[in-house]
Design a protein around this motif. Structure first.
Motif, PDB file in Angstrom:
ATOM      1  N   SER A 262      58.109   2.587 -17.908  1.00 16.02           N
ATOM      2  CA  SER A 262      58.526   1.245 -18.294  1.00 16.02           C
ATOM      3  C   SER A 262      57.595   0.189 -17.695  1.00 16.02           C
ATOM      4  N   LEU A 263      57.172   0.400 -16.451  1.00 12.66           N
ATOM      5  CA  LEU A 263      56.212  -0.518 -15.831  1.00 12.66           C
ATOM      6  C   LEU A 263      54.881  -0.507 -16.590  1.00 12.66           C
ATOM      7  N   ILE A 264      54.430   0.692 -16.961  1.00 11.11           N
ATOM      8  CA  ILE A 264      53.173   0.809 -17.715  1.00 11.11           C
ATOM      9  C   ILE A 264      53.286   0.074 -19.048  1.00 11.11           C
ATOM     10  N   ASP A 265      54.398   0.304 -19.763  1.00 15.16           N
ATOM     11  CA  ASP A 265      54.593  -0.316 -21.079  1.00 15.16           C
ATOM     12  C   ASP A 265      54.650  -1.841 -20.986  1.00 15.16           C
ATOM     13  N   ALA A 266      55.125  -2.351 -19.836  1.00 18.35           N
ATOM     14  CA  ALA A 266      55.236  -3.799 -19.648  1.00 18.35           C
ATOM     15  C   ALA A 266      53.942  -4.417 -19.137  1.00 18.35           C
ATOM     16  N   GLY A 267      52.894  -3.604 -18.989  1.00 22.72           N
ATOM     17  CA  GLY A 267      51.601  -4.125 -18.573  1.00 22.72           C
ATOM     18  C   GLY A 267      51.378  -4.182 -17.081  1.00 22.72           C
ATOM     19  N   HIS A 268      52.255  -3.584 -16.301  1.00 21.39           N
ATOM     20  CA  HIS A 268      52.083  -3.575 -14.851  1.00 21.39           C
ATOM     21  C   HIS A 268      50.965  -2.615 -14.444  1.00 21.39           C
TER      22      HIS A 268
END
Length: 354
Positions: A201-207
């Motif tokens: 989820s962090l990856i998908d949100a651009g983190h």
């Protein structure tokens, strides 16, 4: 920065040993595996530690206490059921507050500690930093997929068809950004809140999620073979010490005989450790063997094994590659096999041909 240590799992892969003992307290070289993790955290300069506990809370608390023995300040956080690593982060929300934290699985063993990992995280401060290592069968682990530049692009928990051979090691570092990701999770097909889903989820949100590939030794001590292998590795670095009584015996290589132990008419080939109060008589103890306190070994042979406290082996020709629980009695039976391989729960009584 804080640490969140997970010590609430039931240890199904180590049964019957874990029917009567927390898996994180099964000893490696006569020291609970959990203690190695706590020492690694303290060495990395982290002092504030939350330990997530479950049904074995009383055991864990009795062993660790307030943490002062490790130079730590410990807070215990009760998890009512083992509902996933991300669930542990969820229940620790108030404790973690807005601090960065390292999450450390209490049954994992990492050679060299986590000092370098923590320093890198503090310097670069990504939203998450994960440790990866190559494994022969990634289906048993969380698996990471990297792109051509080495960036993490996908994670999956125990996939049937892994996209790489890179498994997540049981140490993760997070900023408070992970809490928002955890709060939105739904249970996986295993019925758990997966930390891999939170990181995805962090990856998908651009983190920024950074991988750290480790070339050193790492083990999830979840089964007997891994426990014995970690025991072997720790004993490899053993410094010989003779604090107990040795009479008419031969000690070869790196052997520790702790205070109050006695060895009579026996041969001990190291690396091996003999716990306090243990008595070994007319026996052979071979390499990579840990014998805990107050055990009795007589007229027997044992090597590449772990023997827990207050157990006895009497008149048995040969035992190898075995994990023997507390208060176990191993004695001869009429038939004579060449070797014995045992996984015995606490308070067991076994008759073996000899």
């Amino acid at each position: 920065m804080k640490a969140l240590v997970l010590a609430g799992g039931s240890g199904t892969r180590l049964r019957p040993i874990t029917h009567t003992q927390a898996k994180q307290l099964v000893p490696v070289a006569n020291k609970p595996v959990l203690f190695y993790g706590l020492e690694a955290i303290a060495s990395a300069g982290i002092k504030d530690v939350g330990i997530v506990v479950g049904d074995t809370q009383a055991e864990i608390e009795a062993a660790v206490g307030d943490g002062s023995a490790f130079g730590l300040e410990v807070t215990y956080l009760r998890q009512t059921a083992p509902l996933g690593l991300a669930h542990a982060v969820l229940i620790a929300r108030d404790y973690l507050a807005d601090d960065d934290f390292v999450m450390y699985l209490g049954d994992n063993f990492i050679v060299g500690g986590i000092d370098g990992l923590v320093k890198r995280f503090r310097a670069e401060r990504p939203s998450a930093q994960i440790m990866l290592t190559k494994v022969p069968d990634p289906r048993q682990f969380g698996v990471a997929e990297l792109d051509a530049t080495g960036r993490v692009v996908g994670l999956e928990e125990k996939p049937r068809e892994p996209k790489s051979d890179l498994a997540l090691v049981g140490v993760y570092l997070f900023t408070p950004a992970v809490h928002e990701a955890v709060a939105t999770l739904k249970p996986s097909r295993r019925g758990e809140l997966e930390i891999t889903d939170a990181i995805q989820s962090l990856i998908d949100a651009g983190h920024d999620v950074q991988p750290a590939l480790i070339s050193g030794y790492w083990k999830d001590t979840g089964n007997v073979a891994d426990m014995l292998e970690v025991n072997r590795l720790v004993l490899e670095s053993l410094e010989p010490r003779l604090d107990g009584e040795v009479k008419d015996s031969e000690l070869i290589g790196r052997v520790v005989v702790e205070a109050g132990a006695s060895v009579h008419g026996s041969r001990i080939v190291g690396p091996a450790v003999i716990g306090a109060g243990t008595v070994i008589t007319d026996s052979y103890v071979g390499p990579f063997t840990s014998v805990a306190r107050d055990c009795r070994i007589s007229h027997s042979e044992i090597e590449y094994s772990i023997l827990l406290a207050r157990s006895s082996v009497d008149g048995v020709h040969r035992i190898e590659a075995s994990l023997i629980g507390h208060d176990v009695e191993v004695t001869p039976a009429p038939r004579t096999p060449k070797a014995h391989r045992l996984v015995l729960g606490d308070h067991s009584k076994v008759q073996i041909s000899s």
